[in-house]
Design an enzyme around this catalytic site. Structure first.
Site, PDB file in Angstrom:
ATOM      1  N   HIS A 308      61.841  49.086  53.587  1.00  0.00           N
ATOM      2  CA  HIS A 308      62.809  50.002  52.976  1.00  0.00           C
ATOM      3  C   HIS A 308      63.381  50.890  54.072  1.00  0.00           C
ATOM      4  O   HIS A 308      62.685  51.269  55.004  1.00  0.00           O
ATOM      5  CB  HIS A 308      62.121  50.876  51.916  1.00  0.00           C
ATOM      6  CG  HIS A 308      63.081  51.498  50.954  1.00  0.00           C
ATOM      7  ND1 HIS A 308      63.771  52.647  51.235  1.00  0.00           N
ATOM      8  CD2 HIS A 308      63.482  51.095  49.727  1.00  0.00           C
ATOM      9  CE1 HIS A 308      64.559  52.947  50.204  1.00  0.00           C
ATOM     10  NE2 HIS A 308      64.396  52.021  49.273  1.00  0.00           N
ATOM     11  N   ASP A 366      61.509  46.278  44.298  1.00  0.00           N
ATOM     12  CA  ASP A 366      61.876  44.919  43.865  1.00  0.00           C
ATOM     13  C   ASP A 366      60.727  43.927  43.925  1.00  0.00           C
ATOM     14  O   ASP A 366      60.865  42.795  43.462  1.00  0.00           O
ATOM     15  CB  ASP A 366      63.025  44.405  44.738  1.00  0.00           C
ATOM     16  CG  ASP A 366      64.311  45.173  44.453  1.00  0.00           C
ATOM     17  OD1 ASP A 366      64.922  45.666  45.416  1.00  0.00           O
ATOM     18  OD2 ASP A 366      64.673  45.295  43.278  1.00  0.00           O
TER      19      ASP A 366
HETATM   20  C1  SDX Z   1      66.462  48.330  47.389  1.00  0.00           C
HETATM   21  O1  SDX Z   1      68.269  52.257  49.746  1.00  0.00           O
HETATM   22  C2  SDX Z   1      67.623  52.226  48.634  1.00  0.00           C
HETATM   23  O2  SDX Z   1      67.174  53.231  48.100  1.00  0.00           O
HETATM   24  C3  SDX Z   1      67.537  50.850  47.993  1.00  0.00           C
HETATM   25  C4  SDX Z   1      66.687  50.739  46.733  1.00  0.00           C
HETATM   26  C5  SDX Z   1      67.289  51.517  45.585  1.00  0.00           C
HETATM   27  O3  SDX Z   1      66.526  51.867  44.670  1.00  0.00           O
HETATM   28  O4  SDX Z   1      68.535  51.677  45.557  1.00  0.00           O
HETATM   29  O5  SDX Z   1      65.387  51.234  47.002  1.00  0.00           O
HETATM   30  C6  SDX Z   1      66.593  49.292  46.265  1.00  0.00           C
HETATM   31  O6  SDX Z   1      67.444  47.849  47.861  1.00  0.00           O
HETATM   32  C7  SDX Z   1      65.091  48.032  47.933  1.00  0.00           C
HETATM   33  C8  SDX Z   1      65.125  47.081  49.166  1.00  0.00           C
HETATM   34  C9  SDX Z   1      65.206  45.651  48.642  1.00  0.00           C
HETATM   35  N1  SDX Z   1      65.408  44.708  49.765  1.00  0.00           N
HETATM   36  C10 SDX Z   1      64.454  43.862  50.147  1.00  0.00           C
HETATM   37  O7  SDX Z   1      63.323  43.837  49.687  1.00  0.00           O
HETATM   38  C11 SDX Z   1      64.901  42.861  51.219  1.00  0.00           C
HETATM   39  C12 SDX Z   1      63.833  42.746  52.312  1.00  0.00           C
HETATM   40  N2  SDX Z   1      63.822  43.997  53.061  1.00  0.00           N
HETATM   41  C13 SDX Z   1      64.649  44.084  54.237  1.00  0.00           C
HETATM   42  O8  SDX Z   1      65.732  43.266  54.363  1.00  0.00           O
HETATM   43  C14 SDX Z   1      64.723  45.483  54.834  1.00  0.00           C
HETATM   44  O9  SDX Z   1      63.450  45.989  54.830  1.00  0.00           O
HETATM   45  C15 SDX Z   1      65.671  46.468  54.199  1.00  0.00           C
HETATM   46  C16 SDX Z   1      67.054  45.925  54.058  1.00  0.00           C
HETATM   47  C17 SDX Z   1      65.189  46.895  52.868  1.00  0.00           C
HETATM   48  C18 SDX Z   1      65.719  47.697  55.111  1.00  0.00           C
HETATM   49  O10 SDX Z   1      66.349  47.304  56.273  1.00  0.00           O
HETATM   50  P1  SDX Z   1      66.481  48.306  57.520  1.00  0.00           P
HETATM   51  O11 SDX Z   1      66.154  49.690  57.157  1.00  0.00           O
HETATM   52  O12 SDX Z   1      67.799  48.042  58.155  1.00  0.00           O
HETATM   53  O13 SDX Z   1      65.287  47.845  58.434  1.00  0.00           O
HETATM   54  P2  SDX Z   1      65.427  46.820  59.609  1.00  0.00           P
HETATM   55  O14 SDX Z   1      66.112  45.582  59.134  1.00  0.00           O
HETATM   56  O15 SDX Z   1      65.996  47.535  60.788  1.00  0.00           O
HETATM   57  O16 SDX Z   1      63.888  46.472  59.859  1.00  0.00           O
HETATM   58  C19 SDX Z   1      63.113  47.177  60.800  1.00  0.00           C
HETATM   59  C20 SDX Z   1      62.129  46.139  61.360  1.00  0.00           C
HETATM   60  C21 SDX Z   1      62.844  44.930  61.958  1.00  0.00           C
HETATM   61  O17 SDX Z   1      61.968  44.373  62.925  1.00  0.00           O
HETATM   62  P3  SDX Z   1      62.203  44.795  64.520  1.00  0.00           P
HETATM   63  O18 SDX Z   1      63.641  44.489  64.846  1.00  0.00           O
HETATM   64  O19 SDX Z   1      61.878  46.280  64.593  1.00  0.00           O
HETATM   65  O20 SDX Z   1      61.221  43.937  65.258  1.00  0.00           O
HETATM   66  O21 SDX Z   1      61.321  45.615  60.291  1.00  0.00           O
HETATM   67  C22 SDX Z   1      61.584  44.218  60.129  1.00  0.00           C
HETATM   68  C23 SDX Z   1      62.909  43.951  60.818  1.00  0.00           C
HETATM   69  O22 SDX Z   1      62.972  42.602  61.268  1.00  0.00           O
HETATM   70  N3  SDX Z   1      61.669  43.990  58.693  1.00  0.00           N
HETATM   71  C24 SDX Z   1      61.150  42.946  58.067  1.00  0.00           C
HETATM   72  C25 SDX Z   1      61.413  43.154  56.702  1.00  0.00           C
HETATM   73  N4  SDX Z   1      62.088  44.309  56.552  1.00  0.00           N
HETATM   74  C26 SDX Z   1      62.239  44.820  57.778  1.00  0.00           C
HETATM   75  N5  SDX Z   1      60.502  41.865  58.524  1.00  0.00           N
HETATM   76  C27 SDX Z   1      60.093  40.973  57.594  1.00  0.00           C
HETATM   77  N6  SDX Z   1      60.309  41.107  56.263  1.00  0.00           N
HETATM   78  C28 SDX Z   1      60.957  42.178  55.788  1.00  0.00           C
HETATM   79  N7  SDX Z   1      61.184  42.332  54.471  1.00  0.00           N
END
Ligand code: SDX
Length: 431
Positions: A308, A366
């Site tokens: 998140h 989710d």
């Molecule tokens: C919702 O904003 C809100 O409030 C949203 C929400 C709401 O109520 O409105 O809470 C609802 O959208 C919840 C989120 C649902 N999405 C997912 O579950 C999809 C999977 N999660 C990711 O795609 C990600 O965690 C996000 C999109 C939720 C957040 O992305 P960020 O903040 O841009 O984080 P990032 O992509 O920069 O990740 C940081 C690190 C990265 O690794 P490094 O580059 O540091 O090595 O964490 C890793 C990412 O690769 N990472 C994950 C991951 N999420 C982040 N690696 C594996 N699996 C994951 N799910």
């Protein structure tokens, strides 16, 4: 305004300026940077708005490190335990919990606005039978701007209130119409004698050839899920609604933009993607393989329902839904739910993995919600539509807060330009 100041110094020119600091009720202070372009000729750069407060708001507060979520100051855990979706909707829209008669009046108004114009039904039936319900819902919501454009003076508080009640009341009906269309079944009209969630289940699952009795366990589970999805500060879809609404656009069109933004798998579309992922993983024995893929950037596989932008601790909503899963599955006699068991083991194993621990990746709202929707018989393609029904309350609350703010200005971010410098046109013969 706080009496704190930040000093900004351009070390190349020695020019200094003082940046005012603003303090909220709780949470981090913000730097007012409005003057830095005038004083220093620069913009700030924050793609993804990770550290940018785009607005002031009184609706929802999140402390991502502590895993705190407050709606108008009330902890989401207390609202989940003691309130109802209609009461939380009133709270988000009006700022305080309603008195008995206020709740009765609000609930009655919502019940009386659940029908949709018959031509919206014909519009819905124009879609291909396998159209994704989110595509249908966003289109039908947008088309409501055609029906309610003339009687929509966004500067009139009464018009804004009618809009709020109409869109909140009609979303379940529009969602049910999309669902019935995909099944090839006749549309089921709403009933004003049923509460919000019971009415939704009635429109989703009843058929003309037999009586349908709403299961109170299912209605109660939906009500809880809707409370937990109602609002979440300046998330991507809410920010979309605010930006679209800031132009003075018809609010139905702004809500439709929010539906479209929510659909993405990085946002509300994740609940549908989690179920697909769990089915893809299939067994507990496969978990290590998929965790390895999630850690391998080249795989483009992510653990859906994990991570998140704000929560670097457990999403409080995920904890509540996980507990509710146990209870709902038990009450529905579905305790042998392999997907739920797999989700629990996946969470347990992932949270012991250094990659997830180091990046503070926890289950979000989710991760478990789809297990409950599935147990209620709601198809996976409708999961994000359920999210949209609940989040419409938050979108409307934020739209109203913005539109009624006399200081509101159109949202218009700037950029860092890295394209070609100015150059002259050359005729095609000289290229
Ligand atoms: C919702 O904003 C809100 O409030 C949203 C929400 C709401 O109520 O409105 O809470 C609802 O959208 C919840 C989120 C649902 N999405 C997912 O579950 C999809 C999977 N999660 C990711 O795609 C990600 O965690 C996000 C999109 C939720 C957040 O992305 P960020 O903040 O841009 O984080 P990032 O992509 O920069 O990740 C940081 C690190 C990265 O690794 P490094 O580059 O540091 O090595 O964490 C890793 C990412 O690769 N990472 C994950 C991951 N999420 C982040 N690696 C594996 N699996 C994951 N799910």
């Amino acid at each position: 305004m706080s009496d704190k100041k930040f000093e900004l110094t351009d070390l190349s020119s020695g020019k200094k300026s003082l940046l005012p600091v603003r303090s909220g009720t709780i949470g981090p202070d913000v730097l007012d940077i409005a003057s830095i372009n005038k004083d220093h000729g620069v913009f700030t750069f924050d793609p993804g708005f990770g550290v940018t407060a785009a607005t002031e708001s009184k609706i929802t507060y999140i402390d991502g490190d502590a895993g705190v979520l407050l709606h108008r100051g009330y902890p989401v855990e207390q609202l989940a335990e003691k309130s109802s979706f209609m009461e939380v909707a009133y709270l988000l829209l009006n700022g305080d919990l309603p008195k008995q008669e206020q709740l009765a009046e609000f609930t009655s108004s919502i019940r009386r606005h659940t029908m949709i114009n018959e031509s919206l039904l014909r519009f819905t039936n124009g879609f291909h039978h396998n159209a994704h319900p989110m595509a249908m819902v966003s289109a039908v919501v947008a088309s409501m701007s055609a029906f309610y454009h003339d009687s929509m003076d966004i500067n009139n508080p009464r018009h804004r209130e009618i809009f709020a009640h109409r869109i909140i009341a009609k979303l379940p009906t529009i969602a049910a119409a999309a669902h019935k269309h995909s099944l090839g079944q006749p549309f089921v009209y709403p009933r004003n004698d049923l509460d919000y969630c019971s009415n939704m289940l009635h429109m989703f699952f009843s058929v003309p050839c037999e009586e349908y009795v709403v299961d109170p366990v299912a209605a109660q589970a939906l009500d809880l899920l809707f409370i937990l999805h109602a609002d979440h500060e300046q998330n991507a879809s809410t920010s979309t609604v605010r930006l679209a609404g800031s132009t003075g656009a018809n609010p139905y069109a702004a809500i439709s933009a929010g539906v479209a933004a929510l659909w993405g798998p990085a946002h509300g579309g994740a609940n549908e993607a989690v179920l697909a992922m769990l089915e893809q993983i299939g067994t507990v024995e496969n978990i290590p393989k998929y965790l390895a893929m999630a850690k391998d950037k080249s795989s483009h596989f992510r653990l859906m329902g994990f991570g998140h932008r704000v929560y670097k601790n457990f999403d409080p909503r995920a904890k509540i839904i996980r507990t509710a899963c146990h209870k709902v599955l038990q009450k529905l006699g579905r305790t042998d739910n392999p997907l739920f068991e797999l989700a629990l083991r996946l969470e347990e194993i992932a949270l012991q993995d250094e990659y997830f621990i180091q990046r503070k990746l926890y289950p979000n709202v989710d991760f478990y919600s789809g297990v409950i929707y599935s147990a209620l018989g709601i198809p996976r393609s409708m999961f994000t539509v359920m999210f949209a029904i609940a989040r419409t309350v938050g979108w409307v609350a934020h739209w109203q807060e913005m539109i009624s703010d006399p200081a509101m200005r159109i949202g218009r971010p700037r950029q860092l330009y890295t394209g070609c410098p100015a150059r002259d046109y050359t005729s095609v013969d000289n290229r």
